[in-house]
Write a protein that holds these residues in place. Structure first.
Motif, PDB file in Angstrom:
ATOM      1  N   UNK A  32       0.846  -1.197   0.000  1.00 41.84           N
ATOM      2  CA  UNK A  32       0.000   0.000   0.000  1.00 41.84           C
ATOM      3  C   UNK A  32       0.881   1.247   0.000  1.00 41.84           C
ATOM      4  N   UNK A  33       0.479   2.222  -0.821  1.00 44.01           N
ATOM      5  CA  UNK A  33       1.201   3.484  -0.890  1.00 44.01           C
ATOM      6  C   UNK A  33       2.347   3.499  -1.873  1.00 44.01           C
ATOM      7  N   UNK A  34       2.662   2.345  -2.449  1.00 51.09           N
ATOM      8  CA  UNK A  34       3.786   2.268  -3.375  1.00 51.09           C
ATOM      9  C   UNK A  34       3.340   2.512  -4.808  1.00 51.09           C
ATOM     10  N   UNK A  35       4.313   2.925  -5.621  1.00 48.81           N
ATOM     11  CA  UNK A  35       4.145   3.035  -7.073  1.00 48.81           C
ATOM     12  C   UNK A  35       5.101   2.050  -7.721  1.00 48.81           C
ATOM     13  N   UNK A  36       4.625   1.371  -8.754  1.00 49.28           N
ATOM     14  CA  UNK A  36       5.458   0.426  -9.488  1.00 49.28           C
ATOM     15  C   UNK A  36       5.416   0.761 -10.968  1.00 49.28           C
ATOM     16  N   UNK A  37       6.568   1.006 -11.566  1.00 49.00           N
ATOM     17  CA  UNK A  37       6.654   1.190 -13.009  1.00 49.00           C
ATOM     18  C   UNK A  37       6.747  -0.175 -13.682  1.00 49.00           C
ATOM     19  N   UNK A  38       5.987  -0.352 -14.753  1.00 44.16           N
ATOM     20  CA  UNK A  38       5.956  -1.627 -15.469  1.00 44.16           C
ATOM     21  C   UNK A  38       6.346  -1.379 -16.920  1.00 44.16           C
ATOM     22  N   UNK A  39       7.467  -1.951 -17.344  1.00 40.02           N
ATOM     23  CA  UNK A  39       7.948  -1.754 -18.707  1.00 40.02           C
ATOM     24  C   UNK A  39       8.372  -3.062 -19.337  1.00 40.02           C
ATOM     25  N   UNK A  40       8.521  -3.028 -20.664  1.00 36.35           N
ATOM     26  CA  UNK A  40       8.850  -4.246 -21.395  1.00 36.35           C
ATOM     27  C   UNK A  40      10.315  -4.425 -21.703  1.00 36.35           C
ATOM     28  N   UNK A  41      11.153  -3.422 -21.340  1.00 36.44           N
ATOM     29  CA  UNK A  41      12.587  -3.456 -21.675  1.00 36.44           C
ATOM     30  C   UNK A  41      12.778  -3.569 -23.190  1.00 36.44           C
ATOM     31  N   UNK A  42      11.898  -2.920 -23.934  1.00 38.12           N
ATOM     32  CA  UNK A  42      11.936  -3.007 -25.399  1.00 38.12           C
ATOM     33  C   UNK A  42      11.779  -1.620 -26.009  1.00 38.12           C
ATOM     34  N   UNK A  43      12.838  -0.825 -26.026  1.00 33.89           N
ATOM     35  CA  UNK A  43      12.779   0.495 -26.646  1.00 33.89           C
ATOM     36  C   UNK A  43      12.907   0.363 -28.164  1.00 33.89           C
ATOM     37  N   UNK A  44      11.922   0.918 -28.854  1.00 26.80           N
ATOM     38  CA  UNK A  44      11.923   0.869 -30.309  1.00 26.80           C
ATOM     39  C   UNK A  44      11.413   2.186 -30.865  1.00 26.80           C
ATOM     40  N   UNK A  45      12.042   2.671 -31.932  1.00 31.23           N
ATOM     41  CA  UNK A  45      11.507   3.822 -32.650  1.00 31.23           C
ATOM     42  C   UNK A  45      10.267   3.383 -33.415  1.00 31.23           C
ATOM     43  N   UNK A  46       9.301   4.277 -33.523  1.00 30.14           N
ATOM     44  CA  UNK A  46       8.057   3.929 -34.215  1.00 30.14           C
ATOM     45  C   UNK A  46       8.306   3.399 -35.620  1.00 30.14           C
ATOM     46  N   UNK A  47       9.236   4.018 -36.354  1.00 31.36           N
ATOM     47  CA  UNK A  47       9.486   3.582 -37.722  1.00 31.36           C
ATOM     48  C   UNK A  47      10.031   2.158 -37.749  1.00 31.36           C
ATOM     49  N   UNK A  48      10.814   1.785 -36.735  1.00 33.00           N
ATOM     50  CA  UNK A  48      11.341   0.416 -36.681  1.00 33.00           C
ATOM     51  C   UNK A  48      10.243  -0.590 -36.347  1.00 33.00           C
ATOM     52  N   UNK A  49       9.287  -0.167 -35.529  1.00 38.07           N
ATOM     53  CA  UNK A  49       8.135  -1.023 -35.244  1.00 38.07           C
ATOM     54  C   UNK A  49       7.369  -1.310 -36.531  1.00 38.07           C
ATOM     55  N   UNK A  50       7.134  -0.254 -37.308  1.00 36.29           N
ATOM     56  CA  UNK A  50       6.386  -0.414 -38.557  1.00 36.29           C
ATOM     57  C   UNK A  50       7.146  -1.301 -39.537  1.00 36.29           C
ATOM     58  N   UNK A  51       8.455  -1.101 -39.648  1.00 38.46           N
ATOM     59  CA  UNK A  51       9.259  -1.938 -40.556  1.00 38.46           C
ATOM     60  C   UNK A  51       9.229  -3.404 -40.128  1.00 38.46           C
ATOM     61  N   UNK A  52       9.265  -3.645 -38.815  1.00 40.76           N
ATOM     62  CA  UNK A  52       9.213  -5.018 -38.316  1.00 40.76           C
ATOM     63  C   UNK A  52       7.898  -5.681 -38.685  1.00 40.76           C
ATOM     64  N   UNK A  53       6.794  -4.947 -38.522  1.00 41.79           N
ATOM     65  CA  UNK A  53       5.482  -5.479 -38.905  1.00 41.79           C
ATOM     66  C   UNK A  53       5.466  -5.813 -40.389  1.00 41.79           C
ATOM     67  N   UNK A  54       5.999  -4.924 -41.202  1.00 40.74           N
ATOM     68  CA  UNK A  54       6.036  -5.151 -42.653  1.00 40.74           C
ATOM     69  C   UNK A  54       6.819  -6.416 -42.983  1.00 40.74           C
ATOM     70  N   UNK A  55       7.962  -6.604 -42.318  1.00 37.42           N
ATOM     71  CA  UNK A  55       8.796  -7.777 -42.591  1.00 37.42           C
ATOM     72  C   UNK A  55       8.066  -9.072 -42.225  1.00 37.42           C
ATOM     73  N   UNK A  56       7.354  -9.079 -41.096  1.00 36.31           N
ATOM     74  CA  UNK A  56       6.609 -10.275 -40.686  1.00 36.31           C
ATOM     75  C   UNK A  56       5.488 -10.564 -41.672  1.00 36.31           C
ATOM     76  N   UNK A  57       4.789  -9.515 -42.102  1.00 35.27           N
ATOM     77  CA  UNK A  57       3.710  -9.710 -43.069  1.00 35.27           C
ATOM     78  C   UNK A  57       4.258 -10.175 -44.417  1.00 35.27           C
ATOM     79  N   UNK A  58       5.418  -9.651 -44.818  1.00 37.04           N
ATOM     80  CA  UNK A  58       6.032 -10.113 -46.066  1.00 37.04           C
ATOM     81  C   UNK A  58       6.296 -11.616 -46.023  1.00 37.04           C
ATOM     82  N   UNK A  59       6.629 -12.111 -44.835  1.00 32.83           N
ATOM     83  CA  UNK A  59       6.892 -13.544 -44.659  1.00 32.83           C
ATOM     84  C   UNK A  59       5.604 -14.359 -44.626  1.00 32.83           C
TER      85      UNK A  59
END
Length: 373
Positions: free
Chosen positions: A244-271
């Motif tokens: 009680x009274x605490x704050x917890x930050x929750x992150x994925x340890x996955x920093x990505x630029x938006x453009x790299x996210x989009x390129x990754x999606x494109x590559x998976x869809x290409x496959x």
């Protein structure tokens, strides 16, 4: 436990409910107004379970909330109900003020009244867990800085300002009234059942339909990406084991630029769905929308040729990054998915679940919301 989840028909809320029903012996009361982003079909896997029930209630409706608390007698509240789309908050901030600030205040007051009438054992066990966002911190200038639980608040958009306000209200109700509250702030979520207006599902569905893939500005805005099922595990860990009274930050340890996210999606869809076999695909870029379009992307093949740079969002934060060391050290949680595994699972889910997202796109999922439930 009986856990009251607000916003349980939303993206993160439905993931939390699915996790609880599938992996614990707890019961869930889903309280959701069913706005445009609320979709009961996201709970089809668990909605028939006797430990689940749904109450269509607006968190700004005090009397209706009081009835829910009186009827179900929850042991904990997980508050996820919120307006959460930045672009919508820029176009129309009033709904964000109403739901995120007034709604949180109303829920706090109802929870406080309910908590006050519990016996000592019930009072000691009760928890009010408020789920918030890393966007309350503003953005980071350096490449190595991270948001910690002690980072000062500097919200940039009407959405993040309204969430910052709700965080402050929750902490004030603990300090002033003793209501046992906990706050979590998470990074960008992604995964199954994500509403199609958000970046990742928007890119997947636009690509499949051969439409432009709009990227704000230069696409170099950096986000820390958190798979929604990892987040659901973390939230349950916090409500059951957090202090009680605490704050917890929750992150994925996955920093990505938006453009790299989009390129990754494109590559998976290409496959998985080669553009040559996709009748909707048009192998051309759209440089006419922005003269600054990157020539290397214009020359790209496959789905990446649909990437289009558009005018940046007003007040767009440049970089978010979470330091999630505290929750790992104190509660033993860390993400199971890397971005590579999580994004592949997400794209594959959208390919397998066309019926779900087609019903969102054509509006038929809204049948319950329109009063026909």
């Amino acid at each position: 436990m009986k856990i009251l989840v607000t916003g349980g028909a939303g993206f993160i809320g439905s993931a939390v409910i699915r996790h609880i029903i599938k992996n614990t012996s707890d019961s869930v009361i889903n309280v959701d107004k069913l706005t445009y982003a609320g979709n009961l079909e996201s709970l089809s896997e668990v909605s028939s379970d006797e430990r689940y029930c749904f109450e269509q209630v607006d968190i700004c409706d005090k009397k209706a909330l009081e009835k829910v608390f009186s009827t179900h007698q929850p042991d904990a509240v997980m508050h996820l109900a919120a307006e959460s789309h930045v672009d919508r908050s820029i176009d129309g901030p009033a709904a964000f003020i109403e739901t995120n600030i007034v709604g949180t205040y109303t829920l706090l007051e109802v929870a406080r009244g309910y908590w006050n009438q519990l016996d000592q054992v019930g009072k000691a066990a009760f928890r009010f867990h408020h789920i918030s966002t890393d966007e309350v911190y503003g953005d980071l200038e350096g490449t190595d800085d991270l948001f910690t639980e002690n980072t000062s608040y500097e919200p940039s958009s009407p959405y993040s300002a309204s969430k910052a306000s709700s965080d402050h209200l929750v902490r004030a109700w603990l300090r002033t009234y003793g209501l046992p509250t906990i706050v979590t702030n998470c990074s960008n979520n992604y995964g199954p059942y994500h509403f199609p207006e958000k970046l990742i599902p928007l890119m997947v569905l636009n690509a499949l339909d051969g439409k432009p893939l709009p990227v704000y500005g230069d696409g170099m805005q950096i986000r820390d990406w958190l798979y929604v099922e990892d987040h659901a595990r973390a939230l349950y860990k916090v409500v059951t084991e957090g202090q009680v009274g605490e704050t917890y930050n929750i992150g994925g340890h996955n920093e990505k630029a938006n453009i790299d996210v989009v390129k990754t999606i494109c590559a998976i869809l290409d496959e998985l769905v080669p553009s040559a076999s996709n009748p909707n695909f048009a192998a051309k870029g759209h440089p006419e929308l922005d003269s600054r379009a990157n020539p290397s992307i214009q020359q790209a093949t496959g789905y990446a040729s649909l990437i289009t740079y558009v005018k940046d969002r007003p007040g767009h934060d440049v970089r978010y990054a979470i330091d999630a060391a505290k929750i790992e050290k104190e509660l033993g949680w860390k993400p199971e998915e890397t971005f590579d595994t999580g994004i592949r699972k997400t794209v594959e889910w959208y390919l397998r679940n066309e019926n779900w997202w087609q019903r969102v796109l054509d509006g038929t999922y809204n049948f319950e919301r329109l009063g026909n439930n």
